[in-house]
Design a protein around this motif. Structure first.
Motif, PDB file in Angstrom:
ATOM      1  N   VAL A  55       0.726  -1.191   0.342  1.00 22.43           N
ATOM      2  CA  VAL A  55       0.049  -0.012   0.277  1.00 22.43           C
ATOM      3  C   VAL A  55       0.994   1.155   0.098  1.00 22.43           C
ATOM      4  O   VAL A  55       0.439   2.100  -0.370  1.00 22.43           O
ATOM      5  N   SER A  56       2.032   1.616   0.669  1.00 26.21           N
ATOM      6  CA  SER A  56       2.773   2.056   1.081  1.00 26.21           C
ATOM      7  C   SER A  56       3.374   2.524  -0.097  1.00 26.21           C
ATOM      8  O   SER A  56       3.726   3.715  -0.735  1.00 26.21           O
ATOM      9  N   HIS A  57       2.978   1.784  -0.819  1.00 30.07           N
ATOM     10  CA  HIS A  57       3.574   1.654  -2.319  1.00 30.07           C
ATOM     11  C   HIS A  57       3.194   1.717  -4.006  1.00 30.07           C
ATOM     12  O   HIS A  57       3.290   1.416  -4.862  1.00 30.07           O
ATOM     13  N   ALA A  58       1.700   2.063  -3.666  1.00 28.70           N
ATOM     14  CA  ALA A  58       0.873   1.621  -4.226  1.00 28.70           C
ATOM     15  C   ALA A  58       1.014   2.243  -5.684  1.00 28.70           C
ATOM     16  O   ALA A  58       2.023   3.488  -5.539  1.00 28.70           O
ATOM     17  N   LEU A  75       0.329  -3.367  -6.179  1.00 30.47           N
ATOM     18  CA  LEU A  75      -1.012  -2.772  -5.723  1.00 30.47           C
ATOM     19  C   LEU A  75      -2.009  -1.816  -6.448  1.00 30.47           C
ATOM     20  O   LEU A  75      -1.420  -0.554  -6.239  1.00 30.47           O
ATOM     21  N   VAL A  76      -3.596  -1.584  -6.947  1.00 27.65           N
ATOM     22  CA  VAL A  76      -3.755  -0.805  -7.733  1.00 27.65           C
ATOM     23  C   VAL A  76      -3.564   0.371  -6.886  1.00 27.65           C
ATOM     24  O   VAL A  76      -4.268   0.339  -5.590  1.00 27.65           O
ATOM     25  N   ALA A  77      -3.918   2.042  -6.995  1.00 29.82           N
ATOM     26  CA  ALA A  77      -3.866   2.534  -6.366  1.00 29.82           C
ATOM     27  C   ALA A  77      -5.267   3.170  -6.173  1.00 29.82           C
ATOM     28  O   ALA A  77      -5.942   3.683  -5.008  1.00 29.82           O
ATOM     29  N   SER A  78      -6.408   3.017  -7.134  1.00 29.43           N
ATOM     30  CA  SER A  78      -7.601   3.399  -6.766  1.00 29.43           C
ATOM     31  C   SER A  78      -8.301   1.785  -7.636  1.00 29.43           C
ATOM     32  O   SER A  78      -8.282   1.499  -8.392  1.00 29.43           O
TER      33      SER A  78
END
Lengths: 456, 231
Positions: free
Chosen positions: B166-169, B224-227
């Motif tokens: 998530v922190s590298h989304a 991980l997809v951002a949105s």
């Protein structure tokens, strides 16, 4: 040969010892000489004074005649009639009439102590006498003396004795110094010869020990320990080099073949891409082997000892278990754990992780699905024991020691991917931590146990 | 989006050209210095997103260069490149003020992913206590996760994995980045550690339905997809 001996420390010590001893002998001789002279002079004067007293008493009681008789009587005694020369001398003399009695000619009267040359001089130039003169009456003079020759002879004997002692000591010290220097030098020469042999490539040579535990032996022991370590490192290096040469030739040959085939046989861009992809895979595998070898030799060289810090092994193992539980499930293995809390030790967290990953992955990769694998750890008597136990096919007893070697692979494992370095790396990491690794038969299965010293 | 400026300090011309090419194709603007002193001068004078520094450089070696920059309060993230060597090298690199470490030879996708991870990294002092991405909501203090309002129970290491993703989304993270940062494994394991753990995490995230949040980038890693609508 001789100049070298003269330069040895032992010889220098011997020489210093000789000088000290000679100085001591001289001082001792002088003291003895002086003491003896004092004692002899006192004895001599006592005898002289006794003679004078006897004669004086005779004169006082009965006059000159009696005094003369006593003198003659004493001169007739054995004391004054020695075989070669008289020991004592007496002279009774009247200032007017001259010589009265005695074995000395008349002389110029002198009161008090007097040393005079012996008139006959029968025993060489050194002969002389010591005596005392006094007036018994205003006209009667008495001189009594003793021969100094025996005293001088005695003192000469003493001096000679000390000279002999000094001479013998000098000879013994020089001989002893030479003997020990030569022996010392021989041992040094042997050590130097050994060093030359080692320089010349005979690395198994060692310094000889006499077993006496002296300083040279202790030095030789230290040097031998150092040589053992160096030899082990050299062997390690030689082993690594030959391993690399031996075990990397095959994959390099494959890689070359693959590239050559791609060049000559690939017809389409897809063929080329496929060949290049495979070649990159080959290269990565080669790099993995290189990395593993490098790590093993670096760990074995002990270069990371400084990196050991206090850590809780139970936490490391719990994380390991949680990380590998999904892996085990996916490959159909049953992974369980039995880890005691608070397993404190000094270690390198990263290397320990690699160690246990290697052990656990070995169990996962070399046993069939359905195999039970247990990760357990406990501490007892200041030791922490971690074991990975599986119920798989195990390792035959004769192969159990060999699997810790570099590149050794069980014949049945040759088809599974791997480079035969995992357990060698594990063993190196265990050694770095001062631990021990052991493989046991679980009938069926295998248990790999690792034991470490625990932190207090 | 404008290209992010990167400073590459590398004396090996061949490596420098390959790296430059790979980074430029990934929308980075690369400036190249061939020796340590020039690298130091450039790093001081301009604003770069990331420094890619070779350990062995003529003039001034990479470790000292970064140490010097840190002493001058230049906080630009630095990635060390090194030929394979000592096992202590990574530790020394981080101690000197480096932020990441890559051993040569490396795959270019690995380098690009790591440079991207370092670029525009949130400053350490104002780390958020909540992370959001793709309908996920992570509470870093309570260590709890919600997806579209549903609470999701995760094991500690699964949480750590998700937190890293998530922190590298929106950015690619490679297998080795995950191994190093989530499991503290600094070598190539022989089993599917990342894949197996990733599949558990995906199953838990998708337990209440919804699109797949974690994409597999073939031959590289995961993203991980951002949105939520991006998938």
């Amino acid at each position: 040969m001789l100049p070298r001996i003269l330069r040895t420390e032992n010889f220098r010590l011997a020489a210093l010892f000789v000088v000290c001893f000679l100085a001591l002998a001289t001082v001792l001789g002088a003291i003895v000489y002086w003491q003896v002279q004092q004692a002899q002079t006192a004895t001599l004067l006592d005898a002289v004074d006794a003679d004078i007293a006897t004669i004086r008493n005779g004169f006082r009681d009965e006059g000159v005649k009696e005094a003369r008789e006593i003198v003659q009587q004493r001169l007739g005694s054995s004391e004054y009639q020695a075989a070669h020369a008289p020991i004592g001398y007496l002279l009774l003399q009247d200032t007017q009439k001259g010589w009265v009695a005695g074995n000395l000619p008349a002389m110029q009267p002198w009161t008090g102590l007097l040393t005079i040359a012996e008139p006959g001089n029968r025993r060489g130039a050194a002969g002389s006498m010591l005596g005392r003169g006094e007036f018994l009456s205003p006209t009667l003079y008495l001189f009594a003396a003793r021969d100094l020759a025996p005293m001088v002879a005695m003192r000469t004997h003493i001096l000679k004795a000390f000279a002999w002692i000094a001479a013998v000591a000098l000879v013994l010290a020089i001989a002893g110094g030479l003997f020990y220097s030569m022996r010392f030098m021989r041992r040094i020469d042997v050590m130097a010869t050994t060093c030359h042999a080692i320089v010349g490539g005979r690395f198994s040579e060692r310094m000889p020990l006499r077993g006496s535990g002296d300083e040279l032996d202790r030095l030789a022991l230290s040097i031998n320990a150092m040589l053992d370590r160096i030899e082990a490192l050299l062997d390690n290096l030689r082993q690594v080099s030959s391993d690399i040469a031996h075990d990397l030739r095959t994959p390099l040959t494959h890689l070359r073949q693959r590239l050559e085939n791609a060049l000559s046989q690939s017809r389409s861009a897809e063929d080329h891409a496929a060949a290049v992809t495979l070649a990159i895979g080959d290269t990565d595998e080669l790099l993995r082997v290189f990395n593993a070898l490098l790590r093993i030799s670096q760990i074995e060289a002990g270069s990371r000892m400084a990196g050991l810090t206090p850590l809780n092994l139970d936490q490391t193992l719990d994380r390991l278990y949680e990380t590998y539980l999904p892996v085990a499930e996916d490959s159909g293995h049953v992974l369980s754990r039995h880890i005691s809390p608070r397993l404190a030790m000094r270690g390198d967290a990263e290397l320990l992780m690699q160690l246990f990953v290697n052990l656990l992955e070995n169990a996962l990769r070399h046993t069939p699905a359905g195999t039970h694998i247990q990760l357990s750890a406990h501490s007892a008597a200041n030791r922490i024991t971690v074991s990975v136990t599986d119920s798989g096919p195990g390792i035959p007893a004769i192969e159990r020691d060999k699997v810790l070697r570099r590149f050794y692979r069980l014949s049945r494992s040759r088809s599974t991917p791997g480079n035969g370095l995992g357990l060698a790396l594990a063993a190196a990491i265990v050694n770095l931590h001062g631990g021990a690794i052991e493989l046991d038969d679980q009938a069926p299965g295998l248990r790999v146990s690792v034991t470490f010293p625990a932190c207090a | 989006m404008s290209d992010l400026p990167i400073l590459l300090i590398e004396d090996d011309r061949f490596v420098a050209e390959s790296v430059q090419q790979a980074l430029m194709q990934s929308e980075f603007l690369v400036q190249h210095a061939a020796d340590g002193l020039e690298g130091l001068r450039l790093a001081r004078s301009s604003q770069y997103q990331v420094l890619v520094v070779d350990r062995m450089l003529p003039g001034l070696d990479g470790l000292r260069l970064v140490k010097q920059l840190r002493a001058e309060d230049v906080t630009t993230p630095a990635l060390f490149l090194t030929t394979m060597s000592g096992i202590d090298d990574r530790v020394h690199g981080l101690e000197a003020g480096g932020d990441d470490y890559l051993v040569k030879p490396f795959a270019m996708v690995e380098l690009v992913a790591r440079v991207r991870a370092l670029a525009r990294r949130p400053a350490a002092q104002n780390r958020p206590t909540q992370l959001r991405a793709g309908g996920l909501q992570l509470d870093l203090l309570q260590r709890s996760v919600q997806r579209d309002g549903h609470a999701i129970e995760l094991l500690p290491l699964e949480f750590k994995l998700l937190e890293y993703l998530v922190s590298h989304a929106g950015r690619v993270v490679t297998r080795s980045m995950l191994l190093e940062n989530v499991w503290n494994i600094h070598f190539d394991p022989q089993t599917s550690v990342v894949e197996s753990n990733m599949s558990r995490l995906r199953a838990k995230l998708n337990a209440h339905g919804g699109a797949e949040l974690i994409q597999t980038i073939r031959g590289t890693g995961y993203r991980l997809v951002a949105s939520s609508d991006a998938a």
